[in-house]
Design a protein around this motif. Structure first.
Motif, short mmCIF file in Angstrom:
data_model
loop_
_atom_site.label_atom_id
_atom_site.label_comp_id
_atom_site.label_asym_id
_atom_site.label_seq_id
_atom_site.Cartn_x
_atom_site.Cartn_y
_atom_site.Cartn_z
N UNK A 157 0.83 -1.21 0.00
CA UNK A 157 0.00 0.00 0.00
C UNK A 157 0.86 1.26 0.00
N UNK A 158 1.95 1.22 0.72
CA UNK A 158 2.85 2.37 0.78
C UNK A 158 3.49 2.62 -0.58
N UNK A 159 3.95 1.57 -1.23
CA UNK A 159 4.57 1.75 -2.54
C UNK A 159 3.53 2.13 -3.59
N UNK A 160 2.30 1.66 -3.43
CA UNK A 160 1.21 2.07 -4.31
C UNK A 160 1.00 3.58 -4.20
N UNK A 161 0.98 4.09 -3.00
CA UNK A 161 0.85 5.53 -2.80
C UNK A 161 2.07 6.27 -3.36
N UNK A 162 3.25 5.72 -3.09
CA UNK A 162 4.47 6.35 -3.57
C UNK A 162 4.54 6.41 -5.09
N UNK A 163 4.18 5.32 -5.75
CA UNK A 163 4.14 5.33 -7.22
C UNK A 163 3.14 6.37 -7.72
N UNK A 164 2.00 6.47 -7.04
CA UNK A 164 1.00 7.47 -7.41
C UNK A 164 1.56 8.88 -7.25
N UNK A 165 2.29 9.10 -6.17
CA UNK A 165 2.88 10.41 -5.91
C UNK A 165 3.88 10.79 -7.00
N UNK A 166 4.69 9.83 -7.40
CA UNK A 166 5.65 10.09 -8.47
C UNK A 166 4.92 10.46 -9.77
N UNK A 167 3.84 9.75 -10.07
CA UNK A 167 3.07 10.07 -11.28
C UNK A 167 2.53 11.49 -11.22
N UNK A 168 2.06 11.91 -10.04
CA UNK A 168 1.55 13.27 -9.87
C UNK A 168 2.68 14.28 -10.06
N UNK A 169 3.84 14.02 -9.47
CA UNK A 169 4.98 14.93 -9.61
C UNK A 169 5.38 15.08 -11.08
N UNK A 170 5.43 13.98 -11.79
CA UNK A 170 5.77 14.04 -13.21
C UNK A 170 4.73 14.87 -13.96
N UNK A 171 3.47 14.63 -13.64
CA UNK A 171 2.40 15.37 -14.30
C UNK A 171 2.45 16.87 -14.01
N UNK A 172 2.97 17.23 -12.84
CA UNK A 172 3.09 18.64 -12.46
C UNK A 172 4.41 19.26 -12.93
N UNK A 173 5.23 18.47 -13.60
CA UNK A 173 6.51 18.98 -14.06
C UNK A 173 7.50 19.24 -12.95
#
Length: 292
Positions: A157-173
């Protein structure tokens, strides 16, 4: 949506997950495998579910580490122990840590087994499309021991959230250093700790700050502008939303029950003195936040 519980659950499972980094029993197991120093153990223990992938893959997945930090540990770690051996060792270490910290009566209780089963069910329901670390952890076999089952479920669950966070960061540039500078500017982590432990040069940090100022997200003194605060809040809100799937699948009532069961465990970890000061993960409660 399970009543927007993603952040509340994260605040409770992150301290339990973090035992793998800071408990002395884990370091002892890593040393026994032949890992040379904290960082080789860190990368081997966290990356083991991926298999013996090249350092570039781990750098990409972990996002905020300088490539040189990763290549000092990998692939050398795999010459001392295979990923399979590392996975077995981390289960043994976490069983010892949790039994010692929470007590044999607690880890042997029906409530602890219930928490382990709920965490495992939520982790199994996580959508891992585009989430490589979560997928690798989710694919591991279900441990028999409740200690290992709880920790592995929470870690997925933690890595699922972390992967999601990385995707958001990439999307935000927001690249790796920009993301850390923004987090530090928001007062969520110690900037010097992030820069030094992730092995970035001061010049890298300053260049990221310049880019953020050019975007209107930082003031001249390094504080968040109003626009920066909006972006930071949006990053967190989008991360929470992307991490909500497992809790929607588990349902509001059982999600709340897991939060209730995790609360005393998180409090025990937070009160143990094991977590370092500086709050590298940005938790908003507990000993990280208090600067223990």
């Amino acid at each position: 949506m399970a009543d927007g519980m993603a952040r509340e659950l994260w605040e409770r499972y992150e301290p339990v997950h973090d035992l793998v980094y800071f408990a002395p029993e884990v370091r002892q197991e890593a040393d026994a495998l032949g890992m040379r120093g904290f960082w080789m153990g860190y990368f081997a223990l966290r990356a083991a579910p991926l298999g013996a992938v090249p350092p570039a893959v781990v750098t990409s997945c972990f996002y905020v580490f300088h490539p040189a930090r990763v290549t000092r540990a990998l692939p050398d770690a795999w010459s001392y122990a295979s990923p399979t051996d590392v996975l077995a060792a981390r289960q043994e270490a976490l069983d010892a840590v949790m039994t010692g910290l929470f007590g044999p009566d607690t880890v042997g209780s029906a409530a602890f087994a219930e928490a382990a089963d709920l965490a495992w069910e939520a982790a199994a329901a996580a959508d891992t499309a585009g989430r490589v670390l979560a997928a690798a952890n989710q694919a591991l076999e279900r441990p028999d021991r409740p200690t290992a089952r709880l920790w592995q479920g929470l870690t997925t669950l933690r890595e699922h959230r972390g992967d999601s966070h990385v995707a958001v960061l990439v999307g935000q540039g927001l690249g790796p250093v920009e993301a850390m500078v923004l987090k530090a500017a928001a007062g969520e982590s110690d900037g010097a700790l992030l820069r030094e432990t992730r092995k970035w040069e001061q010049s890298d940090w300053e260049a990221a700050g310049t880019r953020l100022r050019e975007r209107g997200l930082l003031t001249a003194d390094g504080s968040l502008t109003a626009a920066g605060a909006v972006v930071r809040a949006e990053v967190e809100a989008l991360t929470d939303a992307a991490a909500e799937g497992p809790w929607s699948a588990l349902g509001s009532e059982r999600t709340a029950r897991l939060a209730e069961l995790l609360e005393p465990l998180a409090h025990t970890v937070e009160s143990s003195g094991l977590l370092p000061p500086g709050n590298p993960v940005g938790l908003t409660r507990g000993s990280y936040r208090a600067g223990r």
